[in-house]
Design an enzyme around this catalytic site. Structure first.
Site, PDB file in Angstrom:
ATOM      1  N   ARG A 162       0.831  -1.222   0.000  1.00 46.60           N
ATOM      2  CA  ARG A 162       0.000   0.000   0.000  1.00 46.60           C
ATOM      3  C   ARG A 162       0.863   1.270   0.000  1.00 46.60           C
ATOM      4  O   ARG A 162       0.520   2.281   0.617  1.00 46.60           O
ATOM      5  CB  ARG A 162      -0.947   0.059   1.208  1.00 46.60           C
ATOM      6  CG  ARG A 162      -1.983  -0.983   1.258  1.00 46.60           C
ATOM      7  CD  ARG A 162      -2.954  -0.927   0.090  1.00 46.60           C
ATOM      8  NE  ARG A 162      -3.794  -2.096   0.172  1.00 46.60           N
ATOM      9  CZ  ARG A 162      -3.455  -3.292  -0.308  1.00 46.60           C
ATOM     10  NH1 ARG A 162      -2.320  -3.448  -0.981  1.00 46.60           N
ATOM     11  NH2 ARG A 162      -4.234  -4.317  -0.167  1.00 46.60           N
ATOM     12  N   SER A 240     -10.726   0.493   3.424  1.00 48.47           N
ATOM     13  CA  SER A 240     -10.076   0.277   4.725  1.00 48.47           C
ATOM     14  C   SER A 240      -9.516   1.601   5.222  1.00 48.47           C
ATOM     15  O   SER A 240      -8.758   2.259   4.510  1.00 48.47           O
ATOM     16  CB  SER A 240      -8.941  -0.726   4.593  1.00 48.47           C
ATOM     17  OG  SER A 240      -9.470  -1.965   4.210  1.00 48.47           O
ATOM     18  N   GLU A 338      -5.051   4.743   5.966  1.00 46.97           N
ATOM     19  CA  GLU A 338      -4.739   4.420   4.564  1.00 46.97           C
ATOM     20  C   GLU A 338      -5.168   5.554   3.622  1.00 46.97           C
ATOM     21  O   GLU A 338      -4.389   5.958   2.765  1.00 46.97           O
ATOM     22  CB  GLU A 338      -5.419   3.098   4.179  1.00 46.97           C
ATOM     23  CG  GLU A 338      -5.102   2.687   2.758  1.00 46.97           C
ATOM     24  CD  GLU A 338      -5.858   1.449   2.307  1.00 46.97           C
ATOM     25  OE1 GLU A 338      -5.719   0.392   2.933  1.00 46.97           O
ATOM     26  OE2 GLU A 338      -6.578   1.551   1.313  1.00 46.97           O
TER      27      GLU A 338
HETATM   28  C1  FAD Z   1     -15.607   0.500  -0.853  1.00 40.75           C
HETATM   29  C2  FAD Z   1     -14.129   0.663  -1.090  1.00 40.75           C
HETATM   30  C3  FAD Z   1     -13.307  -0.449  -1.209  1.00 40.75           C
HETATM   31  C4  FAD Z   1     -11.922  -0.303  -1.406  1.00 40.75           C
HETATM   32  N1  FAD Z   1     -11.141  -1.425  -1.534  1.00 40.75           N
HETATM   33  C5  FAD Z   1      -9.808  -1.310  -1.738  1.00 40.75           C
HETATM   34  C6  FAD Z   1      -8.981  -2.477  -1.877  1.00 40.75           C
HETATM   35  O1  FAD Z   1      -9.450  -3.604  -1.814  1.00 40.75           O
HETATM   36  N2  FAD Z   1      -7.650  -2.297  -2.079  1.00 40.75           N
HETATM   37  C7  FAD Z   1      -7.090  -1.065  -2.191  1.00 40.75           C
HETATM   38  O2  FAD Z   1      -5.881  -0.982  -2.405  1.00 40.75           O
HETATM   39  N3  FAD Z   1      -7.853   0.058  -2.079  1.00 40.75           N
HETATM   40  C8  FAD Z   1      -9.179  -0.044  -1.857  1.00 40.75           C
HETATM   41  N4  FAD Z   1      -9.949   1.084  -1.724  1.00 40.75           N
HETATM   42  C9  FAD Z   1      -9.317   2.416  -1.804  1.00 40.75           C
HETATM   43  C10 FAD Z   1      -9.395   3.061  -3.213  1.00 40.75           C
HETATM   44  O3  FAD Z   1     -10.412   2.506  -3.979  1.00 40.75           O
HETATM   45  C11 FAD Z   1      -8.087   2.948  -3.972  1.00 40.75           C
HETATM   46  O4  FAD Z   1      -7.040   3.519  -3.242  1.00 40.75           O
HETATM   47  C12 FAD Z   1      -8.175   3.649  -5.360  1.00 40.75           C
HETATM   48  O5  FAD Z   1      -7.015   3.396  -6.111  1.00 40.75           O
HETATM   49  C13 FAD Z   1      -8.351   5.155  -5.233  1.00 40.75           C
HETATM   50  O6  FAD Z   1      -8.665   5.633  -6.515  1.00 40.75           O
HETATM   51  P1  FAD Z   1      -9.399   7.009  -6.757  1.00 40.75           P
HETATM   52  O7  FAD Z   1      -9.328   7.248  -8.238  1.00 40.75           O
HETATM   53  O8  FAD Z   1     -10.731   7.017  -6.144  1.00 40.75           O
HETATM   54  O9  FAD Z   1      -8.389   7.990  -5.992  1.00 40.75           O
HETATM   55  P2  FAD Z   1      -8.745   9.325  -5.198  1.00 40.75           P
HETATM   56  O10 FAD Z   1      -9.411   8.965  -3.919  1.00 40.75           O
HETATM   57  O11 FAD Z   1      -9.434  10.299  -6.065  1.00 40.75           O
HETATM   58  O12 FAD Z   1      -7.275   9.856  -4.870  1.00 40.75           O
HETATM   59  C14 FAD Z   1      -6.418   9.139  -3.999  1.00 40.75           C
HETATM   60  C15 FAD Z   1      -5.031   9.793  -4.006  1.00 40.75           C
HETATM   61  O13 FAD Z   1      -4.427   9.632  -5.283  1.00 40.75           O
HETATM   62  C16 FAD Z   1      -4.135  10.903  -5.855  1.00 40.75           C
HETATM   63  N5  FAD Z   1      -4.401  10.795  -7.287  1.00 40.75           N
HETATM   64  C17 FAD Z   1      -5.565  10.440  -7.893  1.00 40.75           C
HETATM   65  N6  FAD Z   1      -5.398  10.419  -9.212  1.00 40.75           N
HETATM   66  C18 FAD Z   1      -4.112  10.773  -9.457  1.00 40.75           C
HETATM   67  C19 FAD Z   1      -3.328  10.944 -10.626  1.00 40.75           C
HETATM   68  N7  FAD Z   1      -3.815  10.731 -11.874  1.00 40.75           N
HETATM   69  N8  FAD Z   1      -2.038  11.349 -10.485  1.00 40.75           N
HETATM   70  C20 FAD Z   1      -1.515  11.571  -9.257  1.00 40.75           C
HETATM   71  N9  FAD Z   1      -2.202  11.430  -8.121  1.00 40.75           N
HETATM   72  C21 FAD Z   1      -3.477  11.030  -8.230  1.00 40.75           C
HETATM   73  C22 FAD Z   1      -5.051  11.886  -5.155  1.00 40.75           C
HETATM   74  O14 FAD Z   1      -4.522  13.201  -5.187  1.00 40.75           O
HETATM   75  C23 FAD Z   1      -5.071  11.308  -3.763  1.00 40.75           C
HETATM   76  O15 FAD Z   1      -3.892  11.680  -3.094  1.00 40.75           O
HETATM   77  C24 FAD Z   1     -11.340   0.984  -1.518  1.00 40.75           C
HETATM   78  C25 FAD Z   1     -12.182   2.109  -1.398  1.00 40.75           C
HETATM   79  C26 FAD Z   1     -13.556   1.964  -1.179  1.00 40.75           C
HETATM   80  C27 FAD Z   1     -14.416   3.164  -1.065  1.00 40.75           C
END
Ligand code: FAD
Length: 348
Positions: A162, A240, A338
């Site tokens: 992570r 998480s 996280e």
């Molecule tokens: C119900 C649920 C289940 C989940 N299960 C998991 C799991 O099983 N495993 C896991 O690892 N995670 C899990 N997550 C967490 C999440 O889905 C992941 O971390 C996902 O990759 C975040 O993507 P996002 O596009 O929503 O990022 P965001 O929440 O929009 O951003 C997260 C971070 O990344 C940065 N960011 C976003 N896009 C870019 C880009 N293009 N360039 C640079 N920085 C960027 C943002 O500035 C921020 O710091 C879960 C979340 C939820 C709500």
């Protein structure tokens, strides 16, 4: 250049449904729009927040006093040898579904994870025995420090559990596209996660048809409220909230005195990973534990939720601190969040 909008509330753009207004908001629909928008803000000294699907973010009730750039670029290229190059704004789970349908193996156990492709390298997204560091071969970024576009190798991304080099240097790199080297096969990689193997009725190390792996992962995730579903209030979360703590030998021995026989995964380097969910439950915080309008998911101890969508980030942080402090008092282990915090912190 993409339009700048003022006063956009960020709550609807996050899965927790929390977050005040952005100073300005831009939806950037191509690599060049993302780069131009960020470069201009940097020249003007305007703070920038890159937003993907908002599924790993806790944004403060005051919002973000700067420019929020939503990465919305699209495009998927698949080569004959199974290399898949994807623009940052593509939906992650739609990509996994397509790879499964096209018999490309390597990401099937990452089914149902919300968010966009550009975010997957940031925290080395993982679940059920796979993580993206196993398949990513390159990440195309805009480096805000040098003002250049760079193609980073996997080694340069510094992937760990992570974690990645992007988290070490937050905000420096904007991910523009990611390349995954997948295997052309109708069968999954060896199943590496006990719970998934049991669900599939196979042994650890067996391979199964890709669509069976995807369906089994989705079913397990739904049971834990880990697939976004507007009808399931337990999914109004950021996934998480705490990572599983990794203890060195001295800390592991200390925990053994406090909790003899505690569940653990022994790591190759001698460190010990402990399930955060076990620590939380055994510190007196069961599933469904409530504090005002926020609560621990009724299905998954690690998810802190905003079930009605009406609570603010300050309320969520109060619950997070109560859980962290309770675990520290009972077990001497400090849990770490996280999700990425914007304008707010677990440590005050
Ligand atoms: C119900 C649920 C289940 C989940 N299960 C998991 C799991 O099983 N495993 C896991 O690892 N995670 C899990 N997550 C967490 C999440 O889905 C992941 O971390 C996902 O990759 C975040 O993507 P996002 O596009 O929503 O990022 P965001 O929440 O929009 O951003 C997260 C971070 O990344 C940065 N960011 C976003 N896009 C870019 C880009 N293009 N360039 C640079 N920085 C960027 C943002 O500035 C921020 O710091 C879960 C979340 C939820 C709500």
């Amino acid at each position: 250049m993409a339009d700048r909008l003022a006063g956009v509330r960020l709550a609807p753009y996050t899965t927790l449904r929390m977050g005040g207004p952005a100073g300005a908001f831009v939806e950037a629909r191509s690599e060049s729009e993302i780069v131009e928008t960020v470069a201009e803000a940097d020249r003007d000294g305007e703070p920038v927040l890159i937003l993907g699907g908002g599924s790993n973010l806790v944004v403060s009730d005051e919002g973000f006093d700067g420019l929020v750039v939503r990465a919305a670029s699209t495009g998927v290229e698949i080569t004959g040898d199974g290399r898949v190059t994807v623009q940052a704004g593509e939906d992650w789970d739609a990509l996994v579904a397509r790879c499964v349908a096209e018999e490309l193996a390597g990401v099937e156990c990452l089914s149902g994870i919300p968010g966009l492709v550009g975010s997957t390298p940031i925290q080395n997204v993982g679940a059920y025995g796979q993580d993206v560091s196993q398949t990513i071969t390159g990440v195309r970024v805009y480096d805000r420090m040098t003002g250049e576009i760079a193609d980073l190798t996997a080694a340069q991304c510094g992937f760990a559990y992570r974690h990645s080099a992007f988290k070490e240097d937050p905000g420096r790199h904007v991910v523009l596209a990611v390349t995954y080297a997948l295997t052309r096969s109708g069968l999954s990689g060896p199943i590496a996660y006990k719970e998934l193997a049991a669900r599939l009725g196979v042994k650890i190390g067996d391979r199964v048809p890709l669509d069976q792996a995807r369906e089994a992962v989705l079913a397990l995730r739904r049971g834990k409220g880990m697939v976004l579903d507007p009808l399931d209030p337990d999914t109004r979360s950021a996934g998480s909230f705490f990572t599983n703590p990794v203890l060195d030998a001295a800390a592991a021995a200390d925990l053994e005195l406090r909790a003899p026989g505690y569940p653990r995964w022994d790591m190759p380097d001698g460190a010990v990973k402990v399930p955060a969910a076990w620590l939380i439950e055994n510190a007196g915080f069961p599933k469904g534990y409530e504090k005002g309008r926020v609560r621990i998911s009724t299905k998954h101890t690690l998810a802190l939720t905003n079930p009605t969508g009406e609570a603010g980030a300050a309320e969520l942080m109060a619950l997070a601190r109560e859980v962290r402090d309770g675990v520290r008092e009972k077990f001497g282990v400090t849990l770490v969040n996280e999700p990425v915090m914007v304008g707010i912190a677990l440590d005050r």
